[in-house]
Write a protein that holds these residues in place. Sequence first.
Motif, PDB file in Angstrom:
ATOM      1  N   VAL A   3       0.849  -1.181   0.000  1.00 28.39           N
ATOM      2  CA  VAL A   3       0.000   0.000   0.000  1.00 28.39           C
ATOM      3  C   VAL A   3       0.886   1.233   0.000  1.00 28.39           C
ATOM      4  O   VAL A   3       1.779   1.365   0.836  1.00 28.39           O
ATOM      5  CB  VAL A   3      -0.927   0.022   1.235  1.00 28.39           C
ATOM      6  CG1 VAL A   3      -1.733   1.318   1.271  1.00 28.39           C
ATOM      7  CG2 VAL A   3      -1.845  -1.186   1.223  1.00 28.39           C
ATOM      8  N   THR A   4       0.672   2.121  -0.947  1.00 21.98           N
ATOM      9  CA  THR A   4       1.454   3.342  -1.034  1.00 21.98           C
ATOM     10  C   THR A   4       0.842   4.411  -0.147  1.00 21.98           C
ATOM     11  O   THR A   4      -0.351   4.707  -0.247  1.00 21.98           O
ATOM     12  CB  THR A   4       1.507   3.868  -2.485  1.00 21.98           C
ATOM     13  OG1 THR A   4       2.079   2.857  -3.304  1.00 21.98           O
ATOM     14  CG2 THR A   4       2.335   5.137  -2.566  1.00 21.98           C
ATOM     15  N   TYR A  72     -10.332  12.211   8.523  1.00 27.04           N
ATOM     16  CA  TYR A  72      -9.797  11.175   7.651  1.00 27.04           C
ATOM     17  C   TYR A  72      -8.858  11.767   6.597  1.00 27.04           C
ATOM     18  O   TYR A  72      -7.819  11.187   6.271  1.00 27.04           O
ATOM     19  CB  TYR A  72     -10.934  10.428   6.954  1.00 27.04           C
ATOM     20  CG  TYR A  72     -11.841   9.624   7.851  1.00 27.04           C
ATOM     21  CD1 TYR A  72     -11.398   9.099   9.066  1.00 27.04           C
ATOM     22  CD2 TYR A  72     -13.170   9.371   7.474  1.00 27.04           C
ATOM     23  CE1 TYR A  72     -12.242   8.360   9.876  1.00 27.04           C
ATOM     24  CE2 TYR A  72     -14.015   8.628   8.281  1.00 27.04           C
ATOM     25  CZ  TYR A  72     -13.553   8.123   9.477  1.00 27.04           C
ATOM     26  OH  TYR A  72     -14.391   7.382  10.283  1.00 27.04           O
ATOM     27  N   ALA A  73      -9.224  12.926   6.049  1.00 24.16           N
ATOM     28  CA  ALA A  73      -8.375  13.565   5.040  1.00 24.16           C
ATOM     29  C   ALA A  73      -7.014  13.930   5.614  1.00 24.16           C
ATOM     30  O   ALA A  73      -5.975  13.711   4.973  1.00 24.16           O
ATOM     31  CB  ALA A  73      -9.071  14.810   4.487  1.00 24.16           C
ATOM     32  N   SER A  82      -3.957   5.201   3.901  1.00 21.18           N
ATOM     33  CA  SER A  82      -3.694   5.455   2.492  1.00 21.18           C
ATOM     34  C   SER A  82      -4.789   6.326   1.882  1.00 21.18           C
ATOM     35  O   SER A  82      -5.944   6.301   2.316  1.00 21.18           O
ATOM     36  CB  SER A  82      -3.588   4.148   1.712  1.00 21.18           C
ATOM     37  OG  SER A  82      -4.861   3.544   1.586  1.00 21.18           O
ATOM     38  N   VAL A  83      -4.432   7.085   0.869  1.00 18.37           N
ATOM     39  CA  VAL A  83      -5.406   7.917   0.168  1.00 18.37           C
ATOM     40  C   VAL A  83      -6.494   7.039  -0.459  1.00 18.37           C
ATOM     41  O   VAL A  83      -7.681   7.396  -0.466  1.00 18.37           O
ATOM     42  CB  VAL A  83      -4.702   8.780  -0.895  1.00 18.37           C
ATOM     43  CG1 VAL A  83      -5.726   9.465  -1.800  1.00 18.37           C
ATOM     44  CG2 VAL A  83      -3.797   9.817  -0.232  1.00 18.37           C
ATOM     45  N   ASP A  84      -6.118   5.884  -0.985  1.00 18.96           N
ATOM     46  CA  ASP A  84      -7.099   4.995  -1.613  1.00 18.96           C
ATOM     47  C   ASP A  84      -8.208   4.578  -0.645  1.00 18.96           C
ATOM     48  O   ASP A  84      -9.354   4.360  -1.049  1.00 18.96           O
ATOM     49  CB  ASP A  84      -6.412   3.748  -2.165  1.00 18.96           C
ATOM     50  CG  ASP A  84      -5.644   4.031  -3.451  1.00 18.96           C
ATOM     51  OD1 ASP A  84      -5.909   5.088  -4.078  1.00 18.96           O
ATOM     52  OD2 ASP A  84      -4.790   3.212  -3.820  1.00 18.96           O
ATOM     53  N   THR A  85      -7.875   4.472   0.636  1.00 21.53           N
ATOM     54  CA  THR A  85      -8.870   4.073   1.631  1.00 21.53           C
ATOM     55  C   THR A  85     -10.007   5.083   1.711  1.00 21.53           C
ATOM     56  O   THR A  85     -11.152   4.715   2.007  1.00 21.53           O
ATOM     57  CB  THR A  85      -8.207   3.922   3.015  1.00 21.53           C
ATOM     58  OG1 THR A  85      -7.136   2.978   2.937  1.00 21.53           O
ATOM     59  CG2 THR A  85      -9.203   3.425   4.057  1.00 21.53           C
TER      60      THR A  85
END
Length: 230
Positions: A3-4, A72-73, A82-85
């Motif tokens: 995960v990036t 969250y942000a 992760s941003v994808d989450t």
Amino acid sequence: MTVTIETLCYADLRRLMDLQLGDEKHTPSATSTLDVIWVLYDRILRIDPDRTDDPDRDRFLLSKGHGPMAYYAVLAAKGFISVDTLRSFGRYDSPLGYHPDRNLVPGIEISSGSLGHGLGIGVGMALGLRARRSVARVFCLVGDAELDEGSNHEAIAFAGRSGLDNLIVVAVDNQSSSHGWPGGLAARFALEGWSSTTVDGRDHAALERAFGIAHRGQPRAIVAVVESKG
């Protein structure tokens, strides 16, 4: 699969919030807290996404937990998730619920959303940390409306009389309280023995200065005034 984790800046936060979709976003409530949470995580809190279990970490409690999109942000921008989450916000299989869950999201200290609980929990944490002489501080973000709750009356009075100077409260005042307080929220805290001040809740430099004011022997209250309703 790897995960990036992206490390981003304040200018990215609106985009990160826009990734979170759903019917219960409580957008005004979330945006009213955005600047305060960013300043805390960017300039104030002694925390690290690689050491979320450090016993001497600062604790951040989002008592105003019914609008966690901004939270969250910021967590994504600072590498806790992760941003994808963010794209999974509100789905049944997502860790990012409409209220934050400390068991599902790294870095979240309390599961919140039922207003009026966070400050009492923060008082208990501050007492425990003081008892073991930890350098950790407890930062609790509350909304002006939830300060009408009786539990907060008790927490404010107790913390002031106990001299809990490792407790810092940020009250985001977007004029949504039903009752208010004569003289304003800062006066309410001062009456109970707190060090208190009122600042523009969108002014990052003013917020940082307010957090930096010494308050030995007193809990600290910062009233962050914003215009948005929520």
